[in-house]
Design a protein around this motif. Structure first.
Motif, mmCIF file in Angstrom:
data_model
loop_
_atom_site.group_PDB
_atom_site.id
_atom_site.type_symbol
_atom_site.label_atom_id
_atom_site.label_comp_id
_atom_site.label_asym_id
_atom_site.label_seq_id
_atom_site.Cartn_x
_atom_site.Cartn_y
_atom_site.Cartn_z
ATOM 1 N N ILE A 131 -45.434 -74.962 -83.551
ATOM 2 C CA ILE A 131 -44.916 -76.185 -82.932
ATOM 3 C C ILE A 131 -45.314 -76.251 -81.458
ATOM 4 C CG2 ILE A 131 -42.812 -77.435 -82.296
ATOM 5 C CD1 ILE A 131 -41.598 -76.422 -84.951
ATOM 6 N N VAL A 132 -45.189 -75.130 -80.750
ATOM 7 C CA VAL A 132 -45.575 -75.095 -79.335
ATOM 8 C C VAL A 132 -47.063 -75.422 -79.185
ATOM 9 C CG1 VAL A 132 -45.899 -73.552 -77.352
ATOM 10 C CG2 VAL A 132 -43.721 -73.578 -78.564
ATOM 11 N N GLU A 133 -47.902 -74.815 -80.004
ATOM 12 C CA GLU A 133 -49.343 -75.086 -79.932
ATOM 13 C C GLU A 133 -49.661 -76.536 -80.289
ATOM 14 O OE1 GLU A 133 -52.056 -73.197 -78.772
ATOM 15 O OE2 GLU A 133 -50.287 -72.183 -77.970
ATOM 16 N N GLU A 155 -40.214 -75.973 -91.403
ATOM 17 C CA GLU A 155 -40.484 -74.584 -91.762
ATOM 18 C C GLU A 155 -41.650 -74.017 -90.952
ATOM 19 O OE1 GLU A 155 -40.799 -74.186 -96.008
ATOM 20 O OE2 GLU A 155 -38.856 -75.150 -96.317
ATOM 21 N N ARG A 156 -42.219 -74.818 -90.074
ATOM 22 C CA ARG A 156 -43.303 -74.341 -89.202
ATOM 23 C C ARG A 156 -42.747 -73.342 -88.203
ATOM 24 N NH1 ARG A 156 -48.387 -76.097 -90.943
ATOM 25 N NH2 ARG A 156 -48.242 -78.257 -91.563
ATOM 26 N N ALA A 163 -36.576 -76.219 -78.467
ATOM 27 C CA ALA A 163 -35.155 -75.935 -78.675
ATOM 28 C C ALA A 163 -34.440 -77.168 -79.209
ATOM 29 C CB ALA A 163 -34.513 -75.460 -77.376
ATOM 30 N N TYR A 164 -34.793 -78.332 -78.697
ATOM 31 C CA TYR A 164 -34.202 -79.571 -79.207
ATOM 32 C C TYR A 164 -34.542 -79.741 -80.678
ATOM 33 C CZ TYR A 164 -33.720 -84.444 -80.400
ATOM 34 O OH TYR A 164 -33.411 -85.605 -81.053
ATOM 35 N N ILE A 165 -35.825 -79.544 -81.031
ATOM 36 C CA ILE A 165 -36.263 -79.707 -82.432
ATOM 37 C C ILE A 165 -35.521 -78.731 -83.338
ATOM 38 C CG2 ILE A 165 -38.221 -79.385 -84.005
ATOM 39 C CD1 ILE A 165 -40.026 -80.451 -81.691
ATOM 40 N N ARG A 166 -35.389 -77.484 -82.895
ATOM 41 C CA ARG A 166 -34.703 -76.471 -83.716
ATOM 42 C C ARG A 166 -33.211 -76.771 -83.864
ATOM 43 N NH1 ARG A 166 -38.455 -74.926 -86.791
ATOM 44 N NH2 ARG A 166 -39.986 -73.514 -85.918
ATOM 45 N N GLY A 167 -32.642 -77.510 -82.936
ATOM 46 C CA GLY A 167 -31.224 -77.839 -83.007
ATOM 47 C C GLY A 167 -30.927 -79.094 -83.809
ATOM 48 N N LEU A 168 -31.962 -79.775 -84.315
ATOM 49 C CA LEU A 168 -31.747 -80.998 -85.071
ATOM 50 C C LEU A 168 -31.068 -80.708 -86.407
ATOM 51 C CD1 LEU A 168 -35.165 -82.837 -84.624
ATOM 52 C CD2 LEU A 168 -32.958 -83.515 -83.689
ATOM 53 N N ASP A 174 -34.745 -81.241 -69.963
ATOM 54 C CA ASP A 174 -33.787 -81.828 -70.890
ATOM 55 C C ASP A 174 -34.591 -82.167 -72.137
ATOM 56 O OD1 ASP A 174 -32.018 -83.318 -72.372
ATOM 57 O OD2 ASP A 174 -31.439 -84.646 -70.740
ATOM 58 N N GLY A 175 -34.614 -81.233 -73.081
ATOM 59 C CA GLY A 175 -35.434 -81.386 -74.278
ATOM 60 C C GLY A 175 -35.173 -82.665 -75.035
ATOM 61 N N GLU A 176 -33.915 -83.053 -75.153
ATOM 62 C CA GLU A 176 -33.579 -84.261 -75.901
ATOM 63 C C GLU A 176 -34.152 -85.497 -75.212
ATOM 64 O OE1 GLU A 176 -29.731 -86.595 -77.803
ATOM 65 O OE2 GLU A 176 -29.395 -84.867 -76.509
ATOM 66 N N LYS A 177 -34.007 -85.563 -73.904
ATOM 67 C CA LYS A 177 -34.513 -86.724 -73.162
ATOM 68 C C LYS A 177 -36.044 -86.771 -73.195
ATOM 69 C CE LYS A 177 -34.242 -89.035 -68.705
ATOM 70 N NZ LYS A 177 -33.689 -88.963 -67.339
#
Length: 146
Positions: free
Chosen positions: A110-112, A104-105, A139-144, A74-77
């Motif tokens: 971001i994963v690294e 824009e990264r 995925a949570y970050i990209r959905g912000l 649960d990415g958000e949590k």
């Protein structure tokens, strides 16, 4: 730990938390909660540490790294409980860490950064989260949105 031990620890925790003695000084509740919590989880921590020690660098059959199940992702949590202290308002505003919404990264960057951190600024979470969990956070970050 047996059922009787758990019952005794639960009774200790309840007494320590003031459930059985409501006149407990409120100022002592926080240290008491910490002690009671440690008493409950200490046996599990000891077993995990022993298992980790027994699989040293020379071990032929090390335990596989646990992967998160779909229920654990649960990415958000995960973001809220781990990253939200520094990346304010769920990553929508800068705090101790930068604003992440509309970053824009690249995904790889971001994963690294999540895995390796940034010395002096952000801890590494590669040993804390599985790859699946890190992708869920991405995925949570990209959905912000702002």
């Amino acid at each position: 730990m047996g059922g009787r031990d758990r019952s005794l620890l639960a009774a200790l925790a309840a007494n320590t938390l003031g459930v059985l003695s409501p006149n407990t000084d409120a100022g002592m509740r926080i240290p008491s909660v910490i002690i009671a919590s440690l008493a409950l989880i200490w046996p599990c921590l000891s077993i995990a540490a022993f298992a980790q020690q027994s699989t040293g660098a020379g071990a032929e059959n090390p335990l596989p790294q646990a992967e998160a199940s779909p229920n654990d992702i649960d990415g958000e949590k995960m973001f809220a409980t781990t990253c939200g202290f520094c990346h304010q308002d769920g990553g929508r505003h800068a705090g101790r860490g930068p604003k992440l919404s509309k970053s824009e990264r690249s995904d790889e960057y971001i994963v690294e950064r999540i895995k390796k951190g940034k010395p002096g600024a952000m801890p590494a979470y590669g040993g804390v989260f599985s790859d699946g969990q890190i992708i869920a956070i991405l995925a949570y970050i990209r959905g912000l949105d702002d």
